[in-house]
Scaffold this motif. Structure first.
Motif, PDB file in Angstrom:
ATOM      1  N   LEU A 163      17.264   9.520   0.664  1.00 47.48           N
ATOM      2  CA  LEU A 163      16.892   8.155   1.070  1.00 47.48           C
ATOM      3  C   LEU A 163      15.390   7.920   0.869  1.00 47.48           C
ATOM      4  CD1 LEU A 163      19.133   7.679   4.252  1.00 47.48           C
ATOM      5  CD2 LEU A 163      19.390   6.536   2.036  1.00 47.48           C
ATOM      6  N   ASP A 164      14.584   8.959   1.116  1.00 50.14           N
ATOM      7  CA  ASP A 164      13.139   8.840   0.833  1.00 50.14           C
ATOM      8  C   ASP A 164      12.934   8.470  -0.634  1.00 50.14           C
ATOM      9  OD1 ASP A 164      12.454   9.612   3.393  1.00 50.14           O
ATOM     10  OD2 ASP A 164      12.072  11.710   2.862  1.00 50.14           O
ATOM     11  N   ALA A 165      13.692   9.170  -1.505  1.00 51.06           N
ATOM     12  CA  ALA A 165      13.548   8.916  -2.951  1.00 51.06           C
ATOM     13  C   ALA A 165      13.989   7.494  -3.294  1.00 51.06           C
ATOM     14  CB  ALA A 165      14.370   9.944  -3.744  1.00 51.06           C
ATOM     15  N   CYS A 166      15.059   7.025  -2.645  1.00 47.70           N
ATOM     16  CA  CYS A 166      15.536   5.644  -2.888  1.00 47.70           C
ATOM     17  C   CYS A 166      14.451   4.634  -2.494  1.00 47.70           C
ATOM     18  CB  CYS A 166      16.814   5.356  -2.096  1.00 47.70           C
ATOM     19  SG  CYS A 166      18.268   6.205  -2.724  1.00 47.70           S
ATOM     20  N   VAL A 167      13.887   4.827  -1.295  1.00 47.93           N
ATOM     21  CA  VAL A 167      12.879   3.876  -0.808  1.00 47.93           C
ATOM     22  C   VAL A 167      11.647   3.909  -1.718  1.00 47.93           C
ATOM     23  CG1 VAL A 167      11.299   3.392   1.116  1.00 47.93           C
ATOM     24  CG2 VAL A 167      13.712   3.888   1.570  1.00 47.93           C
ATOM     25  N   ASP A 168      11.248   5.108  -2.148  1.00 47.62           N
ATOM     26  CA  ASP A 168      10.106   5.214  -3.071  1.00 47.62           C
ATOM     27  C   ASP A 168      10.368   4.425  -4.351  1.00 47.62           C
ATOM     28  OD1 ASP A 168       8.778   6.799  -1.357  1.00 47.62           O
ATOM     29  OD2 ASP A 168       9.166   8.699  -2.417  1.00 47.62           O
ATOM     30  N   GLU A 169      11.642   4.382  -4.739  1.00 52.63           N
ATOM     31  CA  GLU A 169      12.016   3.699  -5.967  1.00 52.63           C
ATOM     32  C   GLU A 169      12.139   2.185  -5.768  1.00 52.63           C
ATOM     33  OE1 GLU A 169      11.935   5.698  -8.476  1.00 52.63           O
ATOM     34  OE2 GLU A 169      12.338   4.041  -9.854  1.00 52.63           O
ATOM     35  N   GLY A 170      12.132   1.749  -4.500  1.00 52.28           N
ATOM     36  CA  GLY A 170      12.243   0.307  -4.211  1.00 52.28           C
ATOM     37  C   GLY A 170      13.638  -0.095  -3.762  1.00 52.28           C
ATOM     38  N   ILE A 171      14.546   0.875  -3.606  1.00 49.66           N
ATOM     39  CA  ILE A 171      15.894   0.563  -3.113  1.00 49.66           C
ATOM     40  C   ILE A 171      15.830   0.461  -1.592  1.00 49.66           C
ATOM     41  CG2 ILE A 171      18.268   1.430  -2.883  1.00 49.66           C
ATOM     42  CD1 ILE A 171      17.923   2.808  -5.610  1.00 49.66           C
ATOM     43  N   ASN A 172      16.112  -0.735  -1.051  1.00 53.19           N
ATOM     44  CA  ASN A 172      15.970  -0.907   0.405  1.00 53.19           C
ATOM     45  C   ASN A 172      17.300  -1.230   1.076  1.00 53.19           C
ATOM     46  OD1 ASN A 172      16.559  -3.561  -0.101  1.00 53.19           O
ATOM     47  ND2 ASN A 172      14.572  -4.394   0.472  1.00 53.19           N
ATOM     48  N   THR A 173      18.414  -1.060   0.344  1.00 59.09           N
ATOM     49  CA  THR A 173      19.708  -1.478   0.885  1.00 59.09           C
ATOM     50  C   THR A 173      20.757  -0.397   0.669  1.00 59.09           C
ATOM     51  OG1 THR A 173      19.098  -3.768   0.400  1.00 59.09           O
ATOM     52  CG2 THR A 173      21.428  -3.341   0.804  1.00 59.09           C
ATOM     53  N   CYS A 174      21.561  -0.133   1.701  1.00 62.41           N
ATOM     54  CA  CYS A 174      22.611   0.894   1.621  1.00 62.41           C
ATOM     55  C   CYS A 174      23.951   0.257   1.922  1.00 62.41           C
ATOM     56  CB  CYS A 174      22.339   2.000   2.655  1.00 62.41           C
ATOM     57  SG  CYS A 174      20.849   2.933   2.284  1.00 62.41           S
TER      58      CYS A 174
END
Ligand code: NAP
Length: 299
Positions: free
Chosen positions: A40-51
Motif C-alpha cells: 500500500l505504501d508503494a501504491c500511495v507513492d505511485e499516486g493510487i489513493n483508492t482501494c
C-alpha cells in the motif's frame, strides 16, 4: 507527473484513475498484513489513493488483512478512499445467495467496518444485481447508513442501465459509481448502454479487469495475438511503452471518464500498469485497437 484523478458525486476526495483491487491479492494467504502495508505504501507513492474491496472477497479475509495493514500504518486510512461491497451473502452447493434486504445491507456494512477497523466506508456498492432487490428497502438501508455516517457515498456493480435507473429512482442522492468489466477483450458495457448511462448521469464507471484478468499476457487465440501485435505497434508510438499501459490508456479514453481497477499485487507490475493513466491515445489509435479487438473491419 502525478496520476490523474476523477471526482465522484458526493465524494469529499478525488479518486485516482488507477484503483487497487482486492479480488485476489489476499487469496490463499498470498500476502500478510505486513506485506500488504508495504504494498500500500508503494501504491500511495505511485499516486493510487483508492482501494476496491468487497465483503465477500477471500471469504472476508481481504477486508480483515486490509484492516490489519492499516493498523500497521497510522495515518494511512485518511489518505485512502475505501470502496467495499455488499449483497453476496451465502454460498450453497453450486450457487450463491444474494441478500439486499435492509437488515442484510446494514449488517454487511457494519461487519465490513469492524473487519477493516474503520469508522466509515467511503463508497459502498451493491456487488451484483439481486433479482429479488426491493429498491425501496435498499434506499432505506443506504439512507440509514448515510445518516449514521457509516457510508458516505453509494454505487452499484455489474448493473445494466434499467437496474441503475430502478435503484436511482428511489434515492434522494445520486449514485456515484457503477463498477463493471471493460477491457479490450470484453466491451459489452460499451455496447449495452451501460457506459452511455454513466456518461448521461455522470456516474463514474470503475473498470474491472482492465488487463482482461491477465489474458493480455496469455493470448488465447489468433485474434488475441493480432490484438497484442496491434497494441505493440501503438506502444511503439508512445516510446515503446509496455502494452499494459496502452490497454489501460484505452479504457480510460472512454468519455464516461472512469478509473481502472488493477488486480495483481506486485509493486513492479503495478507501477508499470499505472503509468498508462498518463498516456492519452489519439482517436486513430483508439479505433485501431477497437478494430483489432473485434477482429473484423468496422464500417
Ligand atoms: N465488481 C465485480 O464484480 C468485480 C469482478 C472482478 C474483479 N473486480 C475487481 O477488479 C479487480 C481487478 O480485476 P482483475 O484481477 O481481473 O484485473 P486485471 O488487472 O485485468 O488482471 C489481473 C491479472 O493479471 C495478471 N497480471 C498483471 N500484471 C501482469 C504482468 N505484468 N505480467 C503478467 N501477468 C500480469 C495478474 O497476475 P497475478 O495473479 O500473478 O498477480 C492477475 O492474474 C479485482 O481485484 C477486484 O477488485 C470486481
Amino acid at each position: 507527473m502525478p496520476l490523474p484523478t476523477i471526482r465522484l458525486h458526493e465524494a469529499a476526495r478525488e479518486i485516482s484513475r488507477i484503483v487497487q483491487g482486492f479480488g485476489s491479492i489476499i487469496h490463499e494467504e498470498r500476502m500478510s498484513e505486513r506485506e500488504l502495508a508495504a504494498y500500500l505504501d508503494a501504491c500511495v507513492d505511485e499516486g493510487i489513493n483508492t482501494c476496491d474491496l468487497a465483503a465477500v472477497y477471500s471469504g472476508g479475509a481481504a477486508e480483515s488483512v486490509f484492516g490489519g495493514a492499516l493498523t500497521l500504518r497510522p495515518g494511512l486510512r485518511e489518505r485512502l478512499t475505501v470502496i467495499t461491497k455488499y449483497g453476496i451473502e451465502g454460498e450453497g452447493a453450486g450457487y450463491h445467495c444474494y441478500d439486499t434486504s435492509r437488515e442484510a445491507i446494514v449488517r454487511s456494512a457494519e461487519r465490513s467496518l469492524r473487519r477493516m477497523g474503520t469508522d466509515h466506508i467511503d463508497v459502498l456498492l451493491m456487488h451484483r444485481p439481486d433479482m429479488l432487490m426491493d429498491a425501496d428497502e435498499v434506499a432505506e438501508a443506504l439512507l440509514s447508513l448515510r445518516k449514521a455516517g457509516k457510508a458516505l457515498c453509494f454505487g452499484v456493480s455489474n448493473f445494466l442501465p434499467h437496474q441503475v435507473e430502478l435503484l436511482a429512482s428511489r434515492l434522494p442522492f445520486p449514485l456515484a459509481v457503477n463498477e463493471v468489466p471493460y477491457n479490450l477483450f470484453d466491451m459489452d458495457m460499451q455496447e449495452n448502454g451501460t457506459l452511455d448511462l454513466c456518461q448521461r448521469l455522470r456516474i463514474a464507471p470503475l473498470f474491472y479487469s482492465p488487463l482482461g484478468g491477465g489474458r493480455l499476457f496469455a493470448p488465447a487465440n489468433a485474434r488475441d495475438r493480432h490484438l497484442l501485435e496491434t497494441l505493440r505497434e501503438v506502444a511503439r508510438q508512445h516510446g515503446d511503452a509496455p502494452v499494459e499501459q496502452i490497454a489501460i490508456a484505452w479504457v480510460l479514453r472512454h468519455p464516461a471518464r472512469g478509473a481502472a481497477i488493477l488486480g495483481g499485487g506486485r509493486a513492479e507490475w503495478m507501477r508499470r500498469a499505472a503509468a498508462g493513466a498518463r498516456i492519452a491515445l489519439t482517436r486513430d489509435q483508439w479505433f485501431r485497437l477497437w478494430t483489432a479487438s473485434k477482429g473484423y473491419e468496422i464500417p
